[in-house]
Design a protein around this motif. Structure first.
Motif, PDB file in Angstrom:
ATOM      1  N   LEU A 246       4.123   2.802   1.082  1.00  0.00           N
ATOM      2  CA  LEU A 246       3.392   2.573   2.324  1.00  0.00           C
ATOM      3  C   LEU A 246       1.983   2.043   2.062  1.00  0.00           C
ATOM      4  N   TRP A 247       1.271   2.675   1.138  1.00  0.00           N
ATOM      5  CA  TRP A 247      -0.095   2.235   0.860  1.00  0.00           C
ATOM      6  C   TRP A 247      -0.141   0.906   0.113  1.00  0.00           C
ATOM      7  N   SER A 248       1.007   0.358  -0.279  1.00  0.00           N
ATOM      8  CA  SER A 248       1.016  -0.977  -0.893  1.00  0.00           C
ATOM      9  C   SER A 248       0.779  -2.059   0.158  1.00  0.00           C
ATOM     10  N   LYS A 249       0.902  -1.698   1.431  1.00  0.00           N
ATOM     11  CA  LYS A 249       0.647  -2.631   2.529  1.00  0.00           C
ATOM     12  C   LYS A 249      -0.852  -2.663   2.823  1.00  0.00           C
ATOM     13  N   ASN A 250      -1.448  -3.854   2.799  1.00  0.00           N
ATOM     14  CA  ASN A 250      -2.899  -3.952   2.955  1.00  0.00           C
ATOM     15  C   ASN A 250      -3.377  -3.615   4.367  1.00  0.00           C
ATOM     16  N   TRP A 251      -2.479  -3.490   5.314  1.00  0.00           N
ATOM     17  CA  TRP A 251      -2.863  -3.191   6.690  1.00  0.00           C
ATOM     18  C   TRP A 251      -2.838  -1.698   7.022  1.00  0.00           C
ATOM     19  N   VAL A 252      -2.523  -0.862   6.065  1.00  0.00           N
ATOM     20  CA  VAL A 252      -2.533   0.588   6.284  1.00  0.00           C
ATOM     21  C   VAL A 252      -3.963   1.096   6.098  1.00  0.00           C
TER      22      VAL A 252
END
Length: 88
Positions: free
Chosen positions: A64-70
Motif C-alpha cells: 500500500l505504501w508503495s503508492k505515492n498517493w497514500v
C-alpha cells in the motif's frame, strides 16, 4: 457467522490519487477482498484477508505504501458477529 478475522485498512489520499482511474489493479493484490471509496475522514477502505498482524503490517508497508498517493493509513481487525439473514 464466521470464525475468521479480517482487517480493514483506512487510507487517506494525496492530491495525486488516481480518483477517476480504473481500480482493477487492486485485483493483483491477493489480500484485498473489497475496496470502497468513502466520504469523511478517510478516502478509501480496503478489506483485506491476512492471517497475522505481521502479514497485515507487510501488506500495508510494502504494497500500500508503495503508492505515492497514500498519505496516511489506519488498520483495524474485524470479526463478523452478526449478519442480516444469518441462521439463528
Amino acid at each position: 457467522m464466521t470464525n475468521d478475522w479480517s482487517a480493514q485498512v483506512h487510507v487517506k489520499w494525496t492530491k495525486d490519487a488516481p480518483v477517476w482511474d480504473n481500480w482493477n489493479w487492486l485485483g493483483e493484490w491477493k489480500e484485498v477482498k473489497w475496496a470502497f471509496s468513502t466520504m469523511g475522514e478517510w478516502d478509501m477502505v480496503l478489506w483485506v484477508d491476512v492471517d497475522t498482524p505481521k502479514a497485515l503490517e507487510e501488506f500495508v508497508h510494502q504494497k500500500l505504501w508503495s503508492k505515492n498517493w497514500v498519505s496516511e493509513t489506519k488498520s483495524t481487525w474485524t470479526k463478523e458477529v452478526w449478519s442480516h439473514g444469518a441462521a439463528a
